[in-house]
Design a protein around this motif. Structure first.
Motif, PDB file in Angstrom:
ATOM      1  N   ILE A  12       0.866  -1.179   0.000  1.00  0.00           N
ATOM      2  CA  ILE A  12       0.000   0.000   0.000  1.00  0.00           C
ATOM      3  C   ILE A  12       0.900   1.225   0.000  1.00  0.00           C
ATOM      4  O   ILE A  12       1.774   1.354   0.864  1.00  0.00           O
ATOM      5  CB  ILE A  12      -0.938   0.028   1.224  1.00  0.00           C
ATOM      6  CG1 ILE A  12      -1.841  -1.200   1.217  1.00  0.00           C
ATOM      7  CG2 ILE A  12      -1.782   1.313   1.205  1.00  0.00           C
ATOM      8  CD1 ILE A  12      -2.722  -1.323   2.448  1.00  0.00           C
ATOM      9  N   LYS A  13       0.689   2.096  -0.986  1.00  0.00           N
ATOM     10  CA  LYS A  13       1.491   3.300  -1.115  1.00  0.00           C
ATOM     11  C   LYS A  13       0.572   4.509  -1.270  1.00  0.00           C
ATOM     12  O   LYS A  13      -0.614   4.381  -1.585  1.00  0.00           O
ATOM     13  CB  LYS A  13       2.416   3.197  -2.333  1.00  0.00           C
ATOM     14  CG  LYS A  13       3.550   2.213  -2.180  1.00  0.00           C
ATOM     15  CD  LYS A  13       4.597   2.748  -1.228  1.00  0.00           C
ATOM     16  CE  LYS A  13       5.835   1.885  -1.225  1.00  0.00           C
ATOM     17  NZ  LYS A  13       6.885   2.448  -0.328  1.00  0.00           N
ATOM     18  N   THR A  14       1.170   5.680  -1.093  1.00  0.00           N
ATOM     19  CA  THR A  14       0.439   6.933  -1.224  1.00  0.00           C
ATOM     20  C   THR A  14       0.799   7.590  -2.551  1.00  0.00           C
ATOM     21  O   THR A  14       1.933   7.428  -3.048  1.00  0.00           O
ATOM     22  CB  THR A  14       0.790   7.869  -0.054  1.00  0.00           C
ATOM     23  OG1 THR A  14       0.537   7.195   1.163  1.00  0.00           O
ATOM     24  CG2 THR A  14      -0.034   9.147  -0.115  1.00  0.00           C
ATOM     25  N   ARG A  15      -0.130   8.303  -3.118  1.00  0.00           N
ATOM     26  CA  ARG A  15       0.122   9.048  -4.352  1.00  0.00           C
ATOM     27  C   ARG A  15       1.403   9.859  -4.249  1.00  0.00           C
ATOM     28  O   ARG A  15       1.663  10.506  -3.232  1.00  0.00           O
ATOM     29  CB  ARG A  15      -1.032  10.008  -4.639  1.00  0.00           C
ATOM     30  CG  ARG A  15      -2.108   9.451  -5.506  1.00  0.00           C
ATOM     31  CD  ARG A  15      -3.170  10.488  -5.793  1.00  0.00           C
ATOM     32  NE  ARG A  15      -3.709  11.075  -4.577  1.00  0.00           N
ATOM     33  CZ  ARG A  15      -4.600  12.064  -4.576  1.00  0.00           C
ATOM     34  NH1 ARG A  15      -5.011  12.595  -5.706  1.00  0.00           N
ATOM     35  NH2 ARG A  15      -5.059  12.533  -3.447  1.00  0.00           N
ATOM     36  N   GLY A  16       2.201   9.835  -5.298  1.00  0.00           N
ATOM     37  CA  GLY A  16       3.430  10.603  -5.322  1.00  0.00           C
ATOM     38  C   GLY A  16       4.652   9.810  -4.887  1.00  0.00           C
ATOM     39  O   GLY A  16       5.782  10.194  -5.209  1.00  0.00           O
ATOM     40  N   LEU A  81       3.712   7.703  -7.997  1.00  0.00           N
ATOM     41  CA  LEU A  81       2.527   6.859  -8.103  1.00  0.00           C
ATOM     42  C   LEU A  81       1.240   7.657  -8.248  1.00  0.00           C
ATOM     43  O   LEU A  81       1.068   8.715  -7.630  1.00  0.00           O
ATOM     44  CB  LEU A  81       2.434   5.962  -6.866  1.00  0.00           C
ATOM     45  CG  LEU A  81       3.400   4.772  -6.844  1.00  0.00           C
ATOM     46  CD1 LEU A  81       3.461   4.167  -5.444  1.00  0.00           C
ATOM     47  CD2 LEU A  81       2.981   3.735  -7.873  1.00  0.00           C
ATOM     48  N   GLU A  82       0.340   7.116  -9.078  1.00  0.00           N
ATOM     49  CA  GLU A  82      -0.994   7.686  -9.276  1.00  0.00           C
ATOM     50  C   GLU A  82      -2.028   6.655  -8.834  1.00  0.00           C
ATOM     51  O   GLU A  82      -1.739   5.459  -8.768  1.00  0.00           O
ATOM     52  CB  GLU A  82      -1.191   8.030 -10.758  1.00  0.00           C
ATOM     53  CG  GLU A  82      -0.187   9.028 -11.297  1.00  0.00           C
ATOM     54  CD  GLU A  82      -0.353   9.279 -12.785  1.00  0.00           C
ATOM     55  OE1 GLU A  82      -1.257   8.664 -13.397  1.00  0.00           O
ATOM     56  OE2 GLU A  82       0.428  10.087 -13.337  1.00  0.00           O
ATOM     57  N   LEU A  83      -3.232   7.143  -8.546  1.00  0.00           N
ATOM     58  CA  LEU A  83      -4.284   6.228  -8.105  1.00  0.00           C
ATOM     59  C   LEU A  83      -4.513   5.115  -9.126  1.00  0.00           C
ATOM     60  O   LEU A  83      -4.756   3.957  -8.772  1.00  0.00           O
ATOM     61  CB  LEU A  83      -5.587   6.999  -7.867  1.00  0.00           C
ATOM     62  CG  LEU A  83      -5.591   8.001  -6.721  1.00  0.00           C
ATOM     63  CD1 LEU A  83      -6.935   8.719  -6.651  1.00  0.00           C
ATOM     64  CD2 LEU A  83      -5.288   7.320  -5.392  1.00  0.00           C
ATOM     65  N   GLY A  84      -4.404   5.453 -10.401  1.00  0.00           N
ATOM     66  CA  GLY A  84      -4.627   4.490 -11.470  1.00  0.00           C
ATOM     67  C   GLY A  84      -3.573   3.414 -11.586  1.00  0.00           C
ATOM     68  O   GLY A  84      -3.730   2.480 -12.372  1.00  0.00           O
ATOM     69  N   THR A 110      -1.727  -1.199  -4.034  1.00  0.00           N
ATOM     70  CA  THR A 110      -2.838  -0.267  -3.822  1.00  0.00           C
ATOM     71  C   THR A 110      -2.262   1.111  -3.574  1.00  0.00           C
ATOM     72  O   THR A 110      -1.405   1.283  -2.699  1.00  0.00           O
ATOM     73  CB  THR A 110      -3.698  -0.687  -2.618  1.00  0.00           C
ATOM     74  OG1 THR A 110      -4.187  -2.013  -2.839  1.00  0.00           O
ATOM     75  CG2 THR A 110      -4.864   0.265  -2.422  1.00  0.00           C
ATOM     76  N   VAL A 111      -2.713   2.079  -4.349  1.00  0.00           N
ATOM     77  CA  VAL A 111      -2.265   3.463  -4.196  1.00  0.00           C
ATOM     78  C   VAL A 111      -3.415   4.279  -3.629  1.00  0.00           C
ATOM     79  O   VAL A 111      -4.520   4.296  -4.195  1.00  0.00           O
ATOM     80  CB  VAL A 111      -1.815   4.053  -5.538  1.00  0.00           C
ATOM     81  CG1 VAL A 111      -1.303   5.485  -5.342  1.00  0.00           C
ATOM     82  CG2 VAL A 111      -0.730   3.197  -6.166  1.00  0.00           C
ATOM     83  N   THR A 112      -3.172   4.932  -2.501  1.00  0.00           N
ATOM     84  CA  THR A 112      -4.240   5.706  -1.841  1.00  0.00           C
ATOM     85  C   THR A 112      -3.941   7.206  -1.894  1.00  0.00           C
ATOM     86  O   THR A 112      -2.799   7.602  -2.167  1.00  0.00           O
ATOM     87  CB  THR A 112      -4.399   5.282  -0.380  1.00  0.00           C
ATOM     88  OG1 THR A 112      -3.180   5.554   0.304  1.00  0.00           O
ATOM     89  CG2 THR A 112      -4.718   3.801  -0.272  1.00  0.00           C
TER      90      THR A 112
END
Lengths: 112, 108
Positions: A12-16, A81-84, A110-112
């Motif tokens: 699980i990662k965050t946008r950017g 990273l982007e949500l897509g 999963t990008v949140t």
């Protein structure tokens, strides 16, 4: 022979942020390919490495990159990273490609 | 680039019925591969066809490559619950191209 292994299995990662995924092919296999699988787009080819050289490339932006080491292990990196980018990332190996491919279990990103 | 269209997208069958999925291309294919992906799993290689008109069988599964090498089919006789999954065709050019897949549900 042991099958294709991928680590980590879940992420699980965050946008950017950026992420690195790892793939160990079947012993003796020199070709490693990466795929992105999503419900909407299906299985899409990212790139293929053979003997440490990128041999083929799909239609993904430059944020997606990869490399292969001398022992045929491969890594894939996604920057900014982007949500897509949320998807199952699959690695597959074959003796010399393009031939039958043996897939690993995948990394669920999963990008949140 | 090469594209392979696969139909149908979904198929529900009663156990014991037959099932067929089709893969079509507008261009001549050098080869066709078939994979099966169980729910929650990863694609597993089933077979590769390279010759025009080639037919191969694996137990209840029959694979065909069209005479013009522009289409292929996978036929399962007398489906079982173990056949559940998504079946993909794939081909190689300057990259790997996978079809959209056919999701098979077998109703016991």
């Amino acid at each position: 022979k042991a099958g294709v292994t991928q680590t980590p299995r879940y992420l699980i990662k965050t946008r950017g942020q950026q992420v690195t995924l790892s793939c160990s092919p079947i012993s003796g296999h020199r070709s490693v390919s990466w795929y992105q699988q999503t419900p909407g787009q299906g299985l899409q080819f990212l790139f293929e490495y053979f003997s440490e050289t990128q041999r083929n490339k799909g239609n993904f932006p430059g944020r997606f990159s990869g490399r292969q080491f001398s022992n045929s292990r491969s890594e894939m990196n996604v920057s900014t990273l982007e949500l897509g980018d949320s998807a199952l990332y699959l690695c597959a190996s074959s003796p010399a490609g393009p031939n039958e491919q043996y897939f690993g279990p995948g990394t669920r990103l999963t990008v949140t | 680039g090469q594209q392979v269209m696969q139909i149908p997208q979904y198929q529900h069958v009663q156990e014991g019925e037959d099932f067929t999925t089709y893969c079509n291309s507008s261009t001549t294919l050098s080869n066709i591969q078939w994979y099966k992906q169980r729910p929650g799993g990863h694609p597993v290689f089933l077979i590769q066809l390279v010759k025009s008109g080639e037919v191969k069988k694996q137990k209840r599964l029959t694979f065909q490559f069209g005479e013009a090498k522009k289409n292929s089919s996978l036929h399962i006789t007398a489906t079982q619950t173990t056949d559940v999954g998504t079946y993909f065709c794939a081909t190689t050019g300057n990259q790997f191209y996978f079809g959209t897949g056919t999701s098979l549900t077998v109703i016991p």
